[in-house]
Design an enzyme around this catalytic site. Structure first.
Site, mmCIF file in Angstrom:
data_model
loop_
_atom_site.group_PDB
_atom_site.id
_atom_site.type_symbol
_atom_site.label_atom_id
_atom_site.label_comp_id
_atom_site.label_asym_id
_atom_site.label_seq_id
_atom_site.Cartn_x
_atom_site.Cartn_y
_atom_site.Cartn_z
ATOM 1 N N ASP A 113 -33.732 22.106 20.528
ATOM 2 C CA ASP A 113 -32.547 22.747 21.085
ATOM 3 C C ASP A 113 -31.373 21.772 21.168
ATOM 4 O OD1 ASP A 113 -33.650 25.201 21.284
ATOM 5 O OD2 ASP A 113 -33.683 25.306 23.461
ATOM 6 N N GLU A 161 -24.554 37.564 12.972
ATOM 7 C CA GLU A 161 -25.990 37.850 12.945
ATOM 8 C C GLU A 161 -26.380 38.622 11.689
ATOM 9 O OE1 GLU A 161 -27.495 36.135 14.977
ATOM 10 O OE2 GLU A 161 -25.837 35.710 16.332
ATOM 11 N N GLU A 178 -26.975 27.689 9.906
ATOM 12 C CA GLU A 178 -25.775 28.065 10.640
ATOM 13 C C GLU A 178 -24.469 27.794 9.917
ATOM 14 O OE1 GLU A 178 -25.897 29.992 12.970
ATOM 15 O OE2 GLU A 178 -27.911 29.794 13.772
ATOM 16 N N TYR A 221 -22.946 24.482 13.145
ATOM 17 C CA TYR A 221 -22.165 25.679 12.867
ATOM 18 C C TYR A 221 -20.836 25.340 12.187
ATOM 19 C CZ TYR A 221 -25.286 28.198 16.118
ATOM 20 O OH TYR A 221 -26.366 28.765 16.741
ATOM 21 N N GLU A 238 -30.817 36.573 15.366
ATOM 22 C CA GLU A 238 -30.848 37.288 14.090
ATOM 23 C C GLU A 238 -32.219 37.794 13.701
ATOM 24 O OE1 GLU A 238 -31.174 32.774 13.208
ATOM 25 O OE2 GLU A 238 -30.080 34.069 14.602
#
Length: 596
Positions: free
Chosen positions: A369, A290, A312, A377, A265
């Protein structure tokens, strides 16, 4: 000119101490050299500091620092000990009147954010290509910076590229190539370092609407423009839902297939994978996602990667509201159900008592990560849907609009969010506590009992067809259904458990799943085939893994291959050939899977 606000949050993934001295504006002069695959130049920052601050600390990793200036005077600097994942602190001594620092530097072959593609790795096949991927903490591998999402700065850039190449950044972008290879950029709103982005290659532009357009290699441009034809409508829908778009233009750059994510994004210019180009616009919810980040993430940002769900979870919710606005609730319901299934799969893989299934994470001394999972999400989204059901959509929309306005161009923690939630819904305090129990969502693993159930009327029809097929094993019952990608994915999930090899042969003969041009369907089919030992996919699977670098697809496939008897050598053999085509983000994940 606006500037970032000094934040007091402690970020475990940054050496910087912005509460003492922070950057506010970047002037960046850089040269892109494809021959030696390096960026070299000068990063000049305006800074603000506390009166007692005697130094400013930046993050770097795999950079060569050549010289440092403070107020245009050369000064000594020091590099601290290297720490796993984080790189090194760059410490610069300051004087009481220090207002500006300049760092002369060069990237190295180990700079993980940069992917230098050879001509044969591009769609055009004639010229090399460069793109960056800074999230989560890779900006420090191509730019000395305070690499924390809590630190925001404006920037301007002068970028020199070989003549004939197009350069683009997460800023105001040109629509035509500069013949001399000299480009200037400006970002007038403060952004965190992970939203810094650069791409250089043989690129062209096509407008979609007054504020939207697509950049892509020539070979992909017309297909991309067709696929994203509704971008302007998406932008208008987003504004109708949650307020004026704050970034001027919204364009999409379609990158070569080695891009490790579905999309990134970057403000003004989303980076997107070519795997969403299917010819039927069935995967454009990624563009809506995005675009939604322009508010949730870019406008209001997680203060640390432990708070990643704030980016998210809100974005998934917003994305599906955009899709509902444009295509109706039945369409959006399919996305919700598929997302819930992805969440349940992740919960099973991690274990429902795993603390990584909390929304608020603890990623200290870990690669951030590891927190980029469906928990942030889809559990985040389900949390917001549960609040919406408890208080009503109109009231919840008022909350989101107020939230975006209150924290505009600021970073936020989970704790601040909770305080804000409780204050906003003070009149509904007992209702929210009874029907939602926010603290359980944020700080406890698994799913609270208050989680709402999700359903899809269109998927109910798919269930009927799946039962009909399972009773007849006749693929003709599936002809002429005009299903979307989402319905096919749901169908494949429904029949997976009972599939026999003969069934797969029959379905493959009728629907050509093994050779599907739709990456979502192909990847789902390959996963099923690997679980069932369906060998006709093997040659096509190898081509897929050699040609697609999106981590979402390749990592599960390598894992399934490696789990089979003697399959690890098969996976390693393919990966050895594919690895040069993958971005460092994907390489790190697959390396860990296959070699540890």
């Amino acid at each position: 000119m606006t500037s970032g606000k000094v934040i007091l949050f402690n970020d475990p993934h940054s050496f910087s101490r912005p509460q003492e001295a922070s950057v506010t504006h970047l002037s960046w002069q850089i040269k892109v050299d494809f021959n030696i695959k390096t960026l070299s130049g000068i990063a000049t920052y305006l800074i603000q500091k506390q009166p007692q601050a005697g130094k400013i600390i930046l993050d770097i990793k795999d950079l060569v620092i050549q010289a440092v200036y403070v107020n245009q005077t050369p000064v000594s600097f020091s590099l601290g000990a290297e720490k796993e994942y984080l790189g090194q602190p760059l410490e610069i001594l300051l004087l009481p009147d220090s207002q500006e620092i300049s760092i002369h530097y060069q990237t190295t072959s180990a700079s993980a954010a940069l992917q230098w593609l050879e001509p044969e790795q591009t769609a055009g096949g004639q010229q090399p290509f460069l793109f960056t991927q800074s999230q989560a903490i890779l900006a420090r591998t191509w730019l000395p910076c305070q690499d924390s999402p809590a630190v925001r700065f404006t920037y301007e850039a002068q970028v020199e590229v070989p003549p004939g190449f197009f350069a683009l950044m997460s800023a105001e972008n040109p629509s035509e190539i500069a013949a001399d290879g000299q480009y200037t950029f400006k970002m007038v709103h403060p952004i965190p370092s992970y939203l810094m982005a650069l791409a250089v290659g043989q690129i062209n532009f096509q407008a979609i609407g007054p504020r939207t357009g697509v950049y892509a290699e020539t070979a992909l441009l017309s297909a991309a423009a067709y696929e994203f034809a509704e971008m302007e409508k998406m932008l208008q829908a987003a504004e109708d839902l949650y307020g004026t778009y704050p970034w001027g233009r919204y364009d999409v750059l379609v990158l070569p297939p080695s891009f490790p994510f579905g999309g990134m994004e970057n403000p003004c210019l989303t980076f997107a994978t070519p795997t969403i180009i299917t010819g039927d616009r069935s995967l454009t919810s990624l563009v809506a996602h995005e675009l939604a980040h322009s508010w949730s993430g870019n406008l209001v940002t997680n203060a640390t990667w432990n708070d990643f769900w704030l980016n998210e979870g809100f974005t998934v919710y917003f994305e599906r509201r955009i899709m509902e606005y444009l295509y109706g609730s039945e369409y959006a319901d399919m996305l919700k159900v598929l997302g819930y299934q992805d969440l349940m799969k992740t919960m099973d893989e991690l274990g429902v008592t795993n603390p990584d299934t909390c929304l608020k994470l603890n990623l200290e001394n870990r690669d951030p990560d590891e927190g980029l999972t469906e928990i942030a999400y889809e559990k985040g989204n389900l949390f917001l849907l549960t609040i919406e059901k408890a208080v009503g959509r109109a009231r919840f929309d008022a909350f989101i609009q107020d939230y975006f306005q209150t924290y505009s161009f600021r970073s936020n923690t989970t704790e601040n969010f909770l305080n804000y939630l409780q204050a906003f819904f003070a009149p509904e305090k007992e209702l929210v506590e009874q029907k939602v129990k926010p603290k359980k969502w944020l700080y406890e693993p698994g799913l609270p009992l208050t989680a709402i159930s999700l359903s899809s009327s269109r998927f109910t029809l798919v269930e009927d067809k799946a039962q009909e097929w399972q009773s007849t094993k006749d693929a003709s019952v599936l002809n002429h259904l005009n299903w979307t990608t989402h319905e096919w994915l749901y169908f494949l999930q429904l029949i997976q458990a009972s599939l026999q090899e003969a069934d797969m042969v029959h379905l493959d003969k009728v629907f050509y799943f093994t050779h599907s041009n739709n990456a979502e369907i192909a990847a789902a089919w390959f996963e099923m085939a690997l679980k069932k030992g369906y060998k006709p996919i093997e040659e096509t699977l190898e081509k897929f893994l050699l040609g697609v670098g999106r981590r979402k697809f390749v990592l599960p496939l390598y894992k399934l291959m490696a789990d089979k008897p003697s399959g690890k050598n098969w996976a390693k053999g393919i990966y050895e050939k594919a690895r040069p085509n993958y971005h460092a983000v994907t390489r790190q994940s697959v390396d860990k899977l296959l070699f540890t």
